[in-house]
Design a protein around this motif. Structure first.
Motif, PDB file in Angstrom:
ATOM      1  N   SER A 243      12.450  61.766  57.783  1.00  0.00           N
ATOM      2  CA  SER A 243      13.074  60.755  56.930  1.00  0.00           C
ATOM      3  C   SER A 243      14.325  60.242  57.624  1.00  0.00           C
ATOM      4  O   SER A 243      14.782  60.800  58.627  1.00  0.00           O
TER       5      SER A 243
ATOM      6  N   LEU B 270      12.613  55.820  55.621  1.00  0.00           N
ATOM      7  CA  LEU B 270      12.048  56.629  54.545  1.00  0.00           C
ATOM      8  C   LEU B 270      13.123  57.478  53.884  1.00  0.00           C
ATOM      9  O   LEU B 270      13.909  58.158  54.554  1.00  0.00           O
TER      10      LEU B 270
ATOM     11  N   ASP C 123      11.211  61.259  49.648  1.00  0.00           N
ATOM     12  CA  ASP C 123       9.808  60.896  49.869  1.00  0.00           C
ATOM     13  C   ASP C 123       9.158  61.704  50.987  1.00  0.00           C
ATOM     14  O   ASP C 123       7.974  61.505  51.287  1.00  0.00           O
TER      15      ASP C 123
ATOM     16  N   PRO D 238       6.283  65.064  49.901  1.00  0.00           N
ATOM     17  CA  PRO D 238       4.870  64.759  49.617  1.00  0.00           C
ATOM     18  C   PRO D 238       4.047  64.440  50.865  1.00  0.00           C
ATOM     19  O   PRO D 238       2.844  64.717  50.905  1.00  0.00           O
ATOM     20  N   LYS D 239       4.694  63.881  51.891  1.00  0.00           N
ATOM     21  CA  LYS D 239       3.972  63.545  53.126  1.00  0.00           C
ATOM     22  C   LYS D 239       3.479  64.808  53.829  1.00  0.00           C
ATOM     23  O   LYS D 239       2.391  64.816  54.423  1.00  0.00           O
TER      24      LYS D 239
END
Length: 550
Positions: A263, A322, A326, A329-330
């Protein structure tokens, strides 16, 4: 990793740092007599470290060499023992402030957990938890310092804040007479904190001004990985070279799947990849001289490696934009095969994985290390007050420092049985009630006021506990501590300027890795960061502090 640059402790404080610099020196640069405050230990009479009297705690898997954490597979038998002789409080109101990585929770009289902890302590507890957004806690410290609204108990993160050492020296209680040597035995849970924790916290002006939240030696940042796919690709375990790793990851990065996820907050996960290239953990030391990690050939090599990952599309293409929230979940859904993250979150995240075996990867490279070492997450200071109140507040901290397997530990970490949790068949507080899903140790992290070193224990997840224990055993020999750990808060330059270093370095890494700047220009970039943030002076002050420490 003493500066704890995982998602659980990074204080990316560029804007907040400026606010504190504006407010801090005027508040904290003078003592009560109007003279300048010195935070250096050089030439001072230094308080003796507190005596160490270990707590009696049963572990199913023993502590590992090099101060590695033990593990607990089965919860202790009920009823749990108490670790305090009586209620520590005097019926007064006690205010306290710490950071949080959870969600906001009501902190008024309707909060059952706050009320239960306060009742057990014999005080009206008034906590304030500042949700971490990267700069929020540093901003809160700046506002507190400027406004004079100092709580009775204040958590200071290991990363510090501009001018915080001067503030502590001038506004907080010198705890030396209460904690040095055998005096600490009045507070058995504090006496159980290892001597290493006090040493890592360090002294300010020769005195002991806080109580450390000590953590066992462990990799602080690790590469969360889909072990199944990396094993199949032949890049699992020791001895994987950088070219072999890069080529295999490039082959795996197809059809919307990426070998390495990141991220924007993680800045391409440089803390992990710098260690894989052999760079120091923030600061290295040799012969009494200190060197900033970014100013080493190994770090420059790490930047080149990450740039190669980027050009070969091993990183996710939105790594610069990003949001941190978030990222998880990736990894969970298999979009990312690896993800650099704080190892403190491993059990919580790994327990949610379905469809592959999650584990911590051993770093690639010829002479890798991993940021780690025993550390202090932060430390807690007490507002200047009468001796009687200081002693009472130390008893409160002693309650917070209750060891694993005691009534006090269970209350502050899990809440009240039947109200916040129910037990599994082994007696562990494994199931959160609806109230416990909001009033819990994530949203109300009393452990940041103080906490005994914690074993690996995850209710109902014995197999995962064993896997993480095994990973820790493999990684401990290459865990590298931050060499500046015990000297930071006796450095005036660190206190004034460190908050700006992480944002500047993150930005520089992101620019170089993404190709906005050239990797060949790295030395010039580092020179600017050093000049703007007083890095060379910090190194000198660390060396002076090391020379003065005994």
């Amino acid at each position: 990793m003493s500066l704890n640059m995982s998602r659980r402790s990074v204080l990316r404080a560029a804007g907040a740092g400026a606010a504190v610099l504006a407010a801090g020196p005027a508040l904290a640069a003078c003592d009560n007599g109007g003279g300048p405050v010195s935070v250096s230990n050089e030439g001072t009479k230094q308080a003796a470290w507190p005596a160490h009297v270990p707590a009696k705690v049963h572990y199913d898997l023993p502590a590992l060499p090099e101060n590695g954490a033990p593990a607990v597979l089965d919860y202790p038998s009920l009823p749990l023992p108490s670790s305090v002789r009586s209620k520590p409080g005097d019926g007064s109101t006690v205010s306290c402030m710490a950071l949080s990585y959870g969600a906001a929770a009501k902190l008024d009289s309707s909060n059952r957990l706050v009320r239960a902890v306060g009742d057990a302590m014999g005080v009206t507890l008034k906590p304030r938890f500042v949700i971490d957004t990267g700069t929020s806690y540093t901003t809160a410290l700046a506002t507190m310092m400027a406004g004079g609204d100092q709580p009775d108990i204040l958590m200071i993160p290991a990363t510090g804040a501009p001018s915080i050492s001067e503030f502590i020296r001038s506004k907080c209680a010198d705890l030396s007479e209460y904690l040095s040597g055998d005096a600490i035995k009045e507070y058995p849970n504090l006496a159980a904190l290892p001597t290493r924790g006090w040493q890592l916290m360090g002294r300010i002006g020769g005195g002991i001004y806080g109580v450390p939240t000590y953590r066992y030696n462990a990799p602080q940042v690790g590469l969360f990985a889909d072990r199944d796919k990396l094993e199949k690709a032949g890049i699992w375990g020791r001895g994987v070279g950088i070219q072999e790793f890069t080529d295999a990851m490039a082959k795996l990065s197809v059809n919307g799947r990426y070998g390495i996820g990141s991220s924007s907050a993680a800045a391409f996960g440089w803390t992990y990849h710098a260690g894989a290239a052999g760079a120091p953990n923030w600061w290295g030391e040799s012969g009494g001289s200190f060197r900033f990690t970014a100013d080493t050939p190994e770090f420059e090599q790490a930047v080149e490696n990450m740039h190669r990952f980027h050009t070969r599309r091993i990183y996710n293409p939105d790594a610069l934009t990003l949001g941190a929230g978030d990222a998880q979940p990736k990894f969970l859904n298999g979009t990312w095969l690896t993800w650099s993250n704080g190892t403190g979150a491993a059990a919580q995240i790994f327990s949610q994985v379905r469809g592959f075996t999650p584990d911590l990867a051993f770093p690639y490279g010829d002479r890798p290390n991993t940021p780690g070492g025993d550390s202090v997450f932060g430390f807690t200071v007490i507002k200047k007050s009468s001796p009687a109140r200081i002693k009472m507040l130390l008893r409160i901290l002693d309650f917070f420092a209750a060891p694993f397997g005691t009534k006090e530990f269970e209350l502050t970490r899990y809440g009240v049985e039947g109200v916040h949790f129910t037990r599994d068949k082994g007696g562990a507080p494994a199931h959160a009630t609806r109230l416990g899903q909001t009033e819990n140790s994530t949203n109300l992290p009393f452990q940041y006021f103080n906490m005994a070193p914690q074993p690996l224990f995850f209710p109902g997840l014995a197999d995962l506990t064993k896997r993480l224990y095994t990973s820790q055993k493999a990684l401990l020999p290459i865990c590298v501590p931050d060499a500046s750990a015990a000297y930071r808060f006796s450095s005036a330059t660190f206190s004034a300027k460190w908050a700006g270093v992480s944002p500047a370095l993150n930005s520089a890494v992101m620019d170089a890795v993404s190709g906005k700047t050239k990797v060949s220009d790295w030395k010039g970039t580092v020179a600017r960061i050093k000049r703007q943030n007083g890095i060379d002076r910090m190194a000198e002050e660390f060396a002076e502090a090391k020379s003065a420490t005994r």
